[in-house]
Design a protein around this motif. Structure first.
Motif, mmCIF file in Angstrom:
data_model
loop_
_atom_site.group_PDB
_atom_site.id
_atom_site.type_symbol
_atom_site.label_atom_id
_atom_site.label_comp_id
_atom_site.label_asym_id
_atom_site.label_seq_id
_atom_site.Cartn_x
_atom_site.Cartn_y
_atom_site.Cartn_z
ATOM 1 N N ARG A 15 21.263 34.157 30.679
ATOM 2 C CA ARG A 15 19.855 33.786 30.579
ATOM 3 C C ARG A 15 19.020 34.503 31.647
ATOM 4 N N GLU A 16 19.534 34.555 32.855
ATOM 5 C CA GLU A 16 18.780 35.183 33.945
ATOM 6 C C GLU A 16 18.625 36.676 33.733
ATOM 7 N N PHE A 17 19.714 37.342 33.358
ATOM 8 C CA PHE A 17 19.697 38.798 33.136
ATOM 9 C C PHE A 17 19.838 39.060 31.633
ATOM 10 N N HIS A 18 18.883 38.532 30.874
ATOM 11 C CA HIS A 18 18.979 38.576 29.407
ATOM 12 C C HIS A 18 18.859 39.980 28.842
ATOM 13 N N ASP A 19 18.304 40.892 29.629
ATOM 14 C CA ASP A 19 18.125 42.266 29.132
ATOM 15 C C ASP A 19 19.245 43.197 29.565
ATOM 16 N N ALA A 20 20.254 42.681 30.254
ATOM 17 C CA ALA A 20 21.383 43.519 30.672
ATOM 18 C C ALA A 20 22.321 43.752 29.495
ATOM 19 N N ARG A 21 23.024 44.867 29.534
ATOM 20 C CA ARG A 21 23.900 45.223 28.420
ATOM 21 C C ARG A 21 25.219 44.451 28.462
ATOM 22 N N HIS A 22 25.750 44.204 29.653
ATOM 23 C CA HIS A 22 27.065 43.565 29.766
ATOM 24 C C HIS A 22 27.047 42.479 30.837
ATOM 25 N N HIS A 23 27.799 41.402 30.557
ATOM 26 C CA HIS A 23 28.007 40.312 31.524
ATOM 27 C C HIS A 23 29.516 40.057 31.556
ATOM 28 N N CYS A 24 30.235 40.903 32.263
ATOM 29 C CA CYS A 24 31.697 40.834 32.299
ATOM 30 C C CYS A 24 32.148 39.789 33.310
ATOM 31 N N SER A 25 33.301 39.178 33.054
ATOM 32 C CA SER A 25 33.688 38.049 33.890
ATOM 33 C C SER A 25 35.191 37.966 34.097
ATOM 34 N N ALA A 26 35.545 37.244 35.163
ATOM 35 C CA ALA A 26 36.948 36.940 35.459
ATOM 36 C C ALA A 26 36.970 35.716 36.357
ATOM 37 N N PHE A 27 38.003 34.895 36.180
ATOM 38 C CA PHE A 27 38.140 33.770 37.110
ATOM 39 C C PHE A 27 39.605 33.386 37.251
ATOM 40 N N VAL A 28 39.913 32.797 38.404
ATOM 41 C CA VAL A 28 41.251 32.294 38.710
ATOM 42 C C VAL A 28 41.068 30.899 39.308
ATOM 43 N N ILE A 29 41.878 29.939 38.809
ATOM 44 C CA ILE A 29 41.662 28.533 39.140
ATOM 45 C C ILE A 29 42.989 27.842 39.439
ATOM 46 N N GLY A 30 42.955 26.950 40.415
ATOM 47 C CA GLY A 30 44.094 26.097 40.739
ATOM 48 C C GLY A 30 44.854 26.569 41.960
ATOM 49 N N PRO A 31 45.454 25.645 42.719
ATOM 50 C CA PRO A 31 46.223 26.027 43.909
ATOM 51 C C PRO A 31 47.321 27.038 43.611
ATOM 52 N N ASP A 32 47.976 26.908 42.448
ATOM 53 C CA ASP A 32 49.027 27.850 42.054
ATOM 54 C C ASP A 32 48.502 28.998 41.195
ATOM 55 N N ARG A 33 47.177 29.033 40.998
ATOM 56 C CA ARG A 33 46.500 30.110 40.257
ATOM 57 C C ARG A 33 47.045 30.245 38.827
ATOM 58 N N MET A 34 47.280 29.100 38.201
ATOM 59 C CA MET A 34 47.851 29.106 36.859
ATOM 60 C C MET A 34 46.839 29.489 35.787
ATOM 61 N N VAL A 35 45.548 29.273 36.048
ATOM 62 C CA VAL A 35 44.510 29.582 35.072
ATOM 63 C C VAL A 35 43.849 30.904 35.462
ATOM 64 N N GLN A 36 44.004 31.912 34.616
ATOM 65 C CA GLN A 36 43.419 33.235 34.860
ATOM 66 C C GLN A 36 42.836 33.754 33.548
#
Length: 229
Positions: free
Chosen positions: A54-75
Motif C-alpha cells: 500500500r505504501e509503495f503501490h507504484d513499485a514493481r516488486h515487493h520481495c520478502s523473506a522471513f524466519v521465525i521461532g527459536p529453532d528457526r523452523m518457519v522459513q
C-alpha cells in the motif's frame, strides 16, 4: 507454529522491539528499499508485505523473506515477480546466514521486505541475487539487535526478616532477580535462571547453602526476555 516452550534453543538473536528498520540502496539506477520488522509469527511477517504494497503501490516488486521461532523452523520467501530464485531465496539466506557473533548464526523472528523501483537497466540473474542479498545484509548492518533468552523462573519462600539478606546474596552471586512478593506469612523471592538443568541445580544448591537448608526453590515456568546484544 513452533512452540517456544518446547524449542531446543534457549537463546537466539532478533531485532529490538519497536519500530521497523529501513535502509535504501541504489544499484544501477534501481532503488532497493529494505524494511526489517520483528515478527514473532507469520501473520506479523505477512502484514509487513501488505502494508508496504500500500505504501509503495507504484513499485514493481515487493520481495520478502522471513524466519521465525527459536529453532528457526518457519522459513518463507517470495520473489514477487522477479525471476525465480533471484530475490526471495537470497534474502532468506542473508537472514539465516547472518552472524550475530563469530560463528553464531541464530537470527530469527525477523521479516524482511525489499521494495524495488526499476531504474531501466537490467541487472541479470546474478546481479539481482547480489542486489537483494546485499540489500538485506546492509540493512542488518545498521539494525538494532538483541539476544532473546529463555529463562526459567523459580520462587523461594523466606521469612520477611531474611528476604533482604538472601536477595542481596543472590544478586552478588550473579543471579537475575525478578520481582519480590510480600505475603502475610513470608516473602517470595523470584529468580530468573538460564533454562538449563545445570543452572537450575546450581541455584538449588546455592539457596540451600544460604538458608542452611530451610528454603527450597519452586519452579514457576519459563519466560523469554530480551537482553542487550
Amino acid at each position: 507454529m513452533e512452540n517456544e516452550e518446547d524449542s531446543r534453543a534457549t537463546t537466539y538473536t532478533t531485532l529490538s522491539a519497536g519500530q521497523d528498520f529501513r535502509h535504501e540502496l541504489e544499484i544501477r539506477r534501481s532503488r532497493f528499499i529494505t524494511v526489517l520488522r520483528r515478527s514473532p509469527d507469520e501473520e506479523t511477517a505477512r502484514s509487513l508485505v501488505s502494508e508496504l504494497r500500500r505504501e509503495f503501490h507504484d513499485a514493481r516488486h515487493h520481495c520478502s523473506a522471513f524466519v521465525i521461532g527459536p529453532d528457526r523452523m518457519v522459513q518463507r520467501s517470495s520473489d514477487d515477480g522477479e525471476p525465480s530464485g533471484t530475490a526471495g531465496i537470497p534474502m532468506l539466506e542473508a537472514l539465516i546466514k547472518r552472524e550475530a557473533a563469530p560463528g553464531v548464526t541464530d537470527l530469527s523472528d525477523v521479516s524482511a521486505v525489499v521494495v524495488r523501483y526499476f531504474g531501466g537497466i537490467l541487472l541479470g540473474a546474478g546481479g539481482l541475487v547480489r542486489a537483494y542479498s546485499e540489500s538485506v545484509s546492509a540493512a542488518l548492518d545498521g539494525a538494532p539487535l538483541v539476544q532473546r533468552r529463555r529463562l526459567r523462573l523459580c520462587a523461594v519462600d523466606v521469612p520477611h526478616a531474611e528476604a533482604g539478606r538472601l536477595e542481596n546474596e543472590l544478586r552478588n552471586a550473579g543471579y537475575v532477580m525478578a520481582e519480590t512478593g510480600y505475603e502475610a506469612a513470608h516473602a517470595v523471592l523470584r529468580i530468573a535462571l538460564p533454562d538449563e538443568a545445570a543452572a537450575v541445580a546450581e541455584a538449588h544448591s546455592r539457596v540451600a547453602s544460604l538458608t542452611a537448608g530451610t528454603a527450597v526453590l519452586t519452579p514457576q515456568g519459563t519466560e523469554w526476555i530480551d537482553v542487550p546484544h
